[in-house]
Design a protein around this motif. Structure first.
Motif, PDB file in Angstrom:
ATOM      1  N   GLU A 251       0.833  -1.201   0.000  1.00 38.12           N
ATOM      2  CA  GLU A 251       0.000   0.000   0.000  1.00 38.12           C
ATOM      3  C   GLU A 251       0.874   1.259   0.000  1.00 38.12           C
ATOM      4  O   GLU A 251       1.864   1.348   0.731  1.00 38.12           O
ATOM      5  CB  GLU A 251      -0.912   0.034   1.226  1.00 38.12           C
ATOM      6  N   SER A 282      -3.542   6.343   4.048  1.00 38.38           N
ATOM      7  CA  SER A 282      -3.218   5.106   3.348  1.00 38.38           C
ATOM      8  C   SER A 282      -4.281   4.075   3.678  1.00 38.38           C
ATOM      9  O   SER A 282      -4.901   4.120   4.756  1.00 38.38           O
ATOM     10  CB  SER A 282      -1.837   4.580   3.766  1.00 38.38           C
ATOM     11  N   ASP A 283      -4.501   3.131   2.770  1.00 38.80           N
ATOM     12  CA  ASP A 283      -5.408   2.025   3.059  1.00 38.80           C
ATOM     13  C   ASP A 283      -4.855   1.134   4.164  1.00 38.80           C
ATOM     14  O   ASP A 283      -5.589   0.318   4.741  1.00 38.80           O
ATOM     15  CB  ASP A 283      -5.648   1.193   1.796  1.00 38.80           C
TER      16      ASP A 283
END
Length: 340
Positions: A251, A282-283
């Motif tokens: 990611e 961020s994921d």
């Protein structure tokens, strides 16, 4: 290493004295003292209200050289640490710079807490004074090939590979009372055979009309921790800083940040105030990692080239990427500066 640095410094000084007919040259210096109280809460609770009384590491001595189309500059800080060392060639339509210099992404904030680091980490698009080859055109455009930050990270046990320097392009328009600029930068390396891309887009401006001056900066980027963007608050306590590529989850992390500041002249005294903000996402995060800060200060001239700067700065570190309150940082003190 320190002996080598001292030898280079004295060699440069000796060369200047020995060759007066070959070039125009000048020496300069700046002595800066930081006297302030610093207090922290939350994860920064170890920073209590002790008095910090120190020569700032960005105190400096340097020199500038010019001979026909060739120029140069060196600058050392305390330590003796190399700050600037570069040569320039004026080819008519612009200038080629070879050596170590600031990267020209933006106009830095005047915030002085923690040794003039400004809002690095909270709105300044700043990755340091870096080795580079740069072309500055007369029409305002510039192009640069800059040291890849993977060279610094390669000191870890990870397998970093890189084939290109950090590449950047930008434009600066400056007519005195108004200046603005924009820049784009890109960096790539491979981590354990996985390609990691970093990029940054920045826009900055400043005005100086009458007693009021305004300036600011806004930028957006990906994996700016890998890019090498500097964050002095993170460095204080080995904090999280800018977002890095997460190899385990594959990611990327993005950042949106910026600051604005205003100054007003009260006679010979200059008052300055500013605010800054940064958000990493961020994921791989449970939530955004946000930070907010503000400062007020006064620039008081005691004599020509002698200024004192009373200041007060607050950093609200807000919640980290896991939703935990990181605490706050408070600075109150005076910066003393004599330029010679």
């Amino acid at each position: 290493m320190k002996r080598i640095s001292m030898a280079l410094l004295f060699s440069a000084l000796a060369l200047m004295v020995a060759t007066p007919a070959l070039a125009e040259y000048s020496l300069y210096g700046s002595a800066r003292m930081a006297t302030y109280l610093m207090e922290g809460t939350g994860q920064y609770h170890d920073f209590d209200s002790d008095v910090n009384w120190e020569l700032q590491s960005n105190s400096r001595i340097g020199g500038k050289f010019n001979h026909e189309a060739i120029g140069g500059r060196f600058e050392y800080g305390t330590g003796v640490n190399l700050r600037l060392l570069y040569g320039t060639w004026d080819f008519g339509k612009g200038t080629v710079l070879v050596g170590q210099d600031y990267t020209p992404y933006g106009f830095g904030s005047w915030e002085v807490a923690n040794v003039d680091n400004g809002f690095a980490g909270l709105g300044d698009s700043y990755d340091g004074r870096l080795p580079q080859i740069r072309v500055d055109m007369e029409n305002g455009f510039w192009f640069a090939a800059i040291k890849n930050n993977a060279q610094e990270m390669k000191n870890t046990t990870a397998d970093f590979d890189y084939w290109l320097p950090k590449l950047a392009v930008g434009y600066i328009h400056d007519v005195g009372y108004l200046a603005y600029g924009a820049s784009l930068a890109y960096q790539n390396y491979e981590l354990n055979e996985e390609s990691v891309d970093s990029y940054m887009a920045a826009f900055n401006w400043k005005t100086n009309a009458g007693p009021v001056a305004l300036q600011g900066n806004i930028f957006y980027g990906q994996n700016l921790g890998d890019f090498g963007m500097q964050d002095w608050v993170s460095d204080l306590d080995n904090g999280e800083g800018y977002g890095y590529y997460d190899a385990a989850l594959d990611e990327d992390a993005t950042t949106l940040a910026g600051y604005v500041q205003a100054s007003y002249a009260f006679g010979k005294v200059l008052g300055v105030a500013g605010v800054g903000y940064k958000a990493d996402d961020s994921d791989a995060y449970a939530e955004k990692d946000e930070q907010f800060g503000y400062f007020v200060q006064a620039h008081i001239p005691l004599a020509e080239n002698f200024n004192v700067i009373p200041h007060y700065t607050v950093y609200d570190l807000m919640d980290d990427r896991n939703g935990n309150d990181q605490g706050d940082l408070y600075f109150a003190g005076i910066k003393w500066q004599i330029d010679f």
